[in-house]
Design a protein around this motif. Structure first.
Motif, mmCIF file in Angstrom:
data_model
loop_
_atom_site.group_PDB
_atom_site.id
_atom_site.type_symbol
_atom_site.label_atom_id
_atom_site.label_comp_id
_atom_site.label_asym_id
_atom_site.label_seq_id
_atom_site.Cartn_x
_atom_site.Cartn_y
_atom_site.Cartn_z
ATOM 1 N N LEU A 141 -12.071 23.213 -25.869
ATOM 2 C CA LEU A 141 -11.789 22.239 -26.925
ATOM 3 C C LEU A 141 -13.015 21.376 -27.232
ATOM 4 O O LEU A 141 -13.176 20.909 -28.357
ATOM 5 C CB LEU A 141 -10.587 21.365 -26.543
ATOM 6 C CG LEU A 141 -9.226 22.065 -26.632
ATOM 7 C CD1 LEU A 141 -8.106 21.158 -26.119
ATOM 8 C CD2 LEU A 141 -8.917 22.523 -28.057
ATOM 9 N N VAL A 175 -14.728 23.117 -29.826
ATOM 10 C CA VAL A 175 -14.060 22.902 -31.112
ATOM 11 C C VAL A 175 -14.450 21.537 -31.682
ATOM 12 O O VAL A 175 -14.815 21.411 -32.856
ATOM 13 C CB VAL A 175 -12.521 22.987 -30.959
ATOM 14 C CG1 VAL A 175 -11.847 22.714 -32.293
ATOM 15 C CG2 VAL A 175 -12.114 24.356 -30.419
ATOM 16 N N GLU A 220 -3.598 20.318 -32.736
ATOM 17 C CA GLU A 220 -2.895 21.277 -33.602
ATOM 18 C C GLU A 220 -3.589 21.388 -34.964
ATOM 19 O O GLU A 220 -3.834 22.489 -35.470
ATOM 20 C CB GLU A 220 -1.432 20.852 -33.790
ATOM 21 C CG GLU A 220 -0.686 21.789 -34.728
ATOM 22 C CD GLU A 220 0.820 21.554 -34.773
ATOM 23 O OE1 GLU A 220 1.361 20.941 -33.826
ATOM 24 O OE2 GLU A 220 1.451 21.996 -35.753
ATOM 25 N N LEU A 252 -6.846 23.353 -34.613
ATOM 26 C CA LEU A 252 -6.692 24.787 -34.370
ATOM 27 C C LEU A 252 -6.156 25.519 -35.595
ATOM 28 O O LEU A 252 -6.402 26.710 -35.778
ATOM 29 C CB LEU A 252 -5.796 25.031 -33.156
ATOM 30 C CG LEU A 252 -6.339 24.479 -31.826
ATOM 31 C CD1 LEU A 252 -5.444 24.890 -30.670
ATOM 32 C CD2 LEU A 252 -7.778 24.918 -31.571
ATOM 33 N N LYS A 253 -5.400 24.789 -36.433
ATOM 34 C CA LYS A 253 -4.924 25.416 -37.668
ATOM 35 C C LYS A 253 -6.045 25.538 -38.693
ATOM 36 O O LYS A 253 -5.954 26.314 -39.638
ATOM 37 C CB LYS A 253 -3.759 24.597 -38.262
ATOM 38 C CG LYS A 253 -2.463 24.823 -37.492
ATOM 39 C CD LYS A 253 -1.301 24.060 -38.077
ATOM 40 C CE LYS A 253 0.002 24.504 -37.421
ATOM 41 N NZ LYS A 253 1.120 23.589 -37.723
ATOM 42 N N VAL A 290 -13.857 30.679 -32.310
ATOM 43 C CA VAL A 290 -13.430 30.192 -30.997
ATOM 44 C C VAL A 290 -14.431 30.696 -29.947
ATOM 45 O O VAL A 290 -14.870 31.843 -29.994
ATOM 46 C CB VAL A 290 -12.007 30.695 -30.663
ATOM 47 C CG1 VAL A 290 -11.619 30.311 -29.236
ATOM 48 C CG2 VAL A 290 -11.006 30.128 -31.662
ATOM 49 N N LYS A 295 -6.509 32.231 -37.559
ATOM 50 C CA LYS A 295 -6.888 30.897 -37.096
ATOM 51 C C LYS A 295 -6.650 30.820 -35.592
ATOM 52 O O LYS A 295 -5.839 31.563 -35.035
ATOM 53 C CB LYS A 295 -6.025 29.835 -37.799
ATOM 54 C CG LYS A 295 -6.140 29.849 -39.311
ATOM 55 C CD LYS A 295 -7.489 29.337 -39.756
ATOM 56 C CE LYS A 295 -7.573 29.301 -41.282
ATOM 57 N NZ LYS A 295 -8.912 28.919 -41.733
ATOM 58 N N ALA A 296 -7.357 29.892 -34.956
ATOM 59 C CA ALA A 296 -7.169 29.702 -33.522
ATOM 60 C C ALA A 296 -5.682 29.490 -33.208
ATOM 61 O O ALA A 296 -5.158 30.010 -32.219
ATOM 62 C CB ALA A 296 -7.980 28.509 -33.039
ATOM 63 N N TRP A 297 -5.027 28.772 -34.083
ATOM 64 C CA TRP A 297 -3.601 28.463 -33.885
ATOM 65 C C TRP A 297 -2.755 29.732 -33.823
ATOM 66 O O TRP A 297 -1.796 29.806 -33.041
ATOM 67 C CB TRP A 297 -3.120 27.545 -35.028
ATOM 68 C CG TRP A 297 -1.715 27.077 -34.883
ATOM 69 C CD1 TRP A 297 -0.622 27.530 -35.564
ATOM 70 C CD2 TRP A 297 -1.235 26.073 -33.974
ATOM 71 N NE1 TRP A 297 0.507 26.877 -35.153
ATOM 72 C CE2 TRP A 297 0.157 25.968 -34.172
ATOM 73 C CE3 TRP A 297 -1.847 25.254 -33.015
ATOM 74 C CZ2 TRP A 297 0.956 25.070 -33.451
ATOM 75 C CZ3 TRP A 297 -1.047 24.365 -32.306
ATOM 76 C CH2 TRP A 297 0.317 24.281 -32.519
ATOM 77 N N LEU A 299 -7.181 26.187 -24.950
ATOM 78 C CA LEU A 299 -6.937 25.692 -26.310
ATOM 79 C C LEU A 299 -5.732 24.752 -26.347
ATOM 80 O O LEU A 299 -5.647 23.882 -27.201
ATOM 81 C CB LEU A 299 -6.714 26.871 -27.272
ATOM 82 C CG LEU A 299 -7.961 27.690 -27.627
ATOM 83 C CD1 LEU A 299 -7.587 28.915 -28.444
ATOM 84 C CD2 LEU A 299 -8.989 26.840 -28.379
ATOM 85 N N LYS A 300 -4.798 24.965 -25.414
ATOM 86 C CA LYS A 300 -3.626 24.080 -25.348
ATOM 87 C C LYS A 300 -3.965 22.773 -24.646
ATOM 88 O O LYS A 300 -3.147 21.872 -24.574
ATOM 89 C CB LYS A 300 -2.493 24.770 -24.583
ATOM 90 C CG LYS A 300 -1.806 25.883 -25.344
ATOM 91 C CD LYS A 300 -0.763 26.532 -24.446
ATOM 92 C CE LYS A 300 -0.069 27.682 -25.152
ATOM 93 N NZ LYS A 300 0.632 28.553 -24.170
#
Length: 423
Positions: A144, A147, A172, A175-176, A183, A201-203, A228-229
Motif C-alpha cells: 500500500l 500505492v 477502497e 484500489l478502485k 500493482v 483494477k487492483a480492486w 492490499l487489504k
DNA sequence: TCTGGGGTCCTAGGACCC
DNA sequence: TCTGGGGTCCTAGGACCC
C-alpha cells in the motif's frame, strides 16, 4: 505504519544537483554505451519518451525539443543515494534500503506524533541538504505504500509530495482507481492474464476467490491480496549479503575476433572476483554466457551459457579467470557477431568457512594475500591500475565525456562502496 | 550505425534415497 | 491378478523488481 521514501526521477535529479540550469528542462539519463533511457525528468516524460526507450530511436525528438541527455554516472548516484539514506534513517528506529532510490521507514511507535508533519520534515531536510526531491507514501503495508507513492506522483498539486493511505475508505477508493498492472508484483505477463480474466483494477483482484489467485500467481498472489487489504505480510528486511554477483555488458560494436571476446569475458570474471573479495565470500559456481545481437535478424543468432561447479570455493581472480577461460572455450563458436557477454558467480560461502575437497589441489589460500594486495592498490591508485596480464587495460565500454562539474565531484568526494541494487 | 545491467524468489520436474 | 510412497535436494526456467 510504514513510509516509502522514493526519490523523484533519481538519476536526473542527481544530474541537476551538478547543473542547476537543468531545472525545469527535459532531461534523460542513458544506460551503458548510451543505449537506452533509464531515467527521465517530468518534462521528458511529458514529451512521450518511454522508460527504456532506445536512444537512437529518439535522437530526433531529443534534438527537436532540446532534451539534455547524460551518460550514467554511478559513482555519483551511489553517493547521493547514501546521503539520502543517512538523512532519512536519522528520523526512525528501523528502515530498509529497497533500491538505489527507495527506502522504507518504520513509523510504528509514532502514535503521538503527527506523521504527516514528521514526513514533511524528512522530505524538506533531504531537499535542503541534498537537493533531491522525494515523494513519501505512507500506509500500513509495503504494497500500500507503493500505492500511496503512486498517488503522490499522479496528483502533485493535491498532495505536495506526501500521501497517507490509512482508512478503509481511502484504500477502497485508491484500489478502485489503480490499474492492476501498476500493482507492485504484477509484471507484463501477469497483467495479460489478469486482463484475460476481467481484472482491470487492483480492486477487481480482491473480488477473485483465493484459490484462483493462488493458482495463477502462486504464493505471491495470496500475500499480495492481504497486503492490499492492509494486512501486513512483508516485514522490513535487514540488509543481507548478495547471493549472486553478475558482471555483464553489451559491447559498443559487435565482436568477431575470439581473442577480443575472451579478453572481455576474463575481465568480467576478474570484476566478479573483486566483488566477492569485497564481501569476503568465495563462490562455488561460475557461469559464462555469450550472445549475438538479438535485434539483428539479418545475422545468424547464437547464444549459449555454461556453468561449472568448483571443487573448492574461491574468490581468486586467477582461479576464477582460469575457469572462465575454460568455459569460454567450451561455448565460443567462430563465425558469429558477438554483442554481449557476462560472468555470473553464485553459491557463496564465507571466506573463512571454506570446506576443501580432499582430492583437489587448493591454492586459494596462496592467492588470497596477493589478491588483497591488488585490491588495496587499486583502491588507492584507481580502478584497474593493477590487473592480470590477460586484461588489455583498454576502456572497453563507451562513456560520454565527463562534465567539469562531475570531474570536480569525483575529486572532492570519498566515494562509498557501490553495492546497491540498481536504480 | 544505434536496443541496459543488475538482482530476488518461486515452482515444477527429475534424481536419488530409504 | 499384482509393479509403493514419501521425502529431500538440485536445477532450469519463469516471474518479478528497480
Amino acid at each position: 505504519m510504514y513510509a516509502l521514501v522514493d526519490c523523484n526521477n533519481f538519476f536526473v535529479s542527481c544530474e541537476r544537483t551538478l547543473d542547476q540550469s537543468l531545472e525545469g528542462k527535459p532531461v534523460v539519463v542513458l544506460s551503458n554505451n548510451d543505449g537506452c533511457v533509464v531515467s527521465r525528468s517530468k518534462e521528458a516524460k511529458d514529451l512521450g519518451i518511454p522508460m527504456a526507450a532506445p536512444a537512437f530511436k529518439y535522437k530526433e525528438l531529443f534534438k527537436q525539443h532540446d532534451v539534455k541527455s547524460f551518460s550514467a554516472k554511478f559513482e555519483l548516484y551511489n553517493y547521493k543515494s547514501q546521503q539520502v539514506i543517512d538523512i532519512s534513517k536519522s528520523y526512525v528506529m528501523d528502515y530498509e534500503i529497497y533500491s538505489i532510490d527507495e527506502l522504507f521507514l518504520d513509523l510504528s511507535g509514532f502514535k503521538y506524533v503527527d506523521i504527516h508533519e514528521y514526513c514533511f520534515k524528512i522530505k524538506d531536510d533531504i531537499y535542503n541538504k541534498e537537493n533531491i526531491p522525494v515523494s513519501i507514501g505512507i500506509a500500513p503495508t509495503k504494497t500500500l505504500c507503493k500505492v500511496a507513492n503512486r498517488i503522490v506522483k499522479d496528483f502533485p498539486e493535491q498532495f505536495n509530495g506526501i500521501y497517507i493511505l490509512d482508512t478503509p475508505e481511502k484504500i477502497e477508493k485508491a484500489l478502485k482507481w489503480l490499474p492492476i498492472e501498476d500493482v507492485w508484483g504484477i509484471g507484463r505477463r501477469l497483467a495479460v492474464k489478469m486482463h484475460d480474466s476481467g481484472v482491470y483494477k487492483a480492486w477487481d483482484l480482491l473480488q477473485k476467490p483465493e484459490m484462483w489467485v493462488r493458482k495463477i500467481m502462486g504464493i505471491h498472489g495470496v500475500r499480495m491480496i492481504n497486503e492490499l487489504k492492509g494486512i501486513r505480510q512483508l516485514e522490513l528486511d535487514s540488509p543481507s549479503p548478495k547471493k549472486s554477483i553478475a558482471v555483464t555488458r553489451s559491447f559498443m560494436e559487435m565482436l568477431t575476433a575470439k581473442e577480443e571476446v575472451r579478453e572481455r569475458v576474463e575481465t568480467f570474471g576478474m570484476y566478479c572476483s573483486e566483488r566477492l573479495r569485497k564481501q569476503n565470500t568465495c563462490c562455488r559456481m561460475v557461469t559464462v554466457f555469450v550472445q549475438t545481437n538479438r535485434f539483428r535478424k539479418d545475422l545468424p543468432e547464437y547464444r549459449n551459457a555454461i556453468t561449472q561447479i568448483l571443487p573448492n570455493p574461491t574468490n581468486s581472480s586467477i582461479l576464477i579467470g582460469r575457469v572462465v577461460n575454460e568455459l569460454f572455450e567450451a561455448i565460443y563458436r567462430d563465425g558469429f557477431h558477438y554483442k554481449k557477454a557476462g560472468v555470473i558467480v553464485n553459491d557463496f560461502v564465507p571466506e573463512d568457512e571454506r570446506l576443501i575437497s580432499l582430492f583437489e589441489e587448493d591454492t586459494q589460500n596462496q592467492h588470497l594475500p596477493v589478491m588483497k594486495a591488488m585490491d588495496a592498490m587499486n583502491k588507492k591508485f584507481g580502478k584497474d591500475k593493477v590487473r592480470l596480464g590477460s586484461m588489455s587495460g583498454e576502456n572497453t565500454f563507451g562513456r560520454a565525456q565527463l562534465s567539469p562539474e562531475y570531474e570536480a565531484f569525483l575529486k572532492s568526494n570519498t566515494l562509498p562502496e557501490a553495492n546497491f541494487r540498481f536504480h
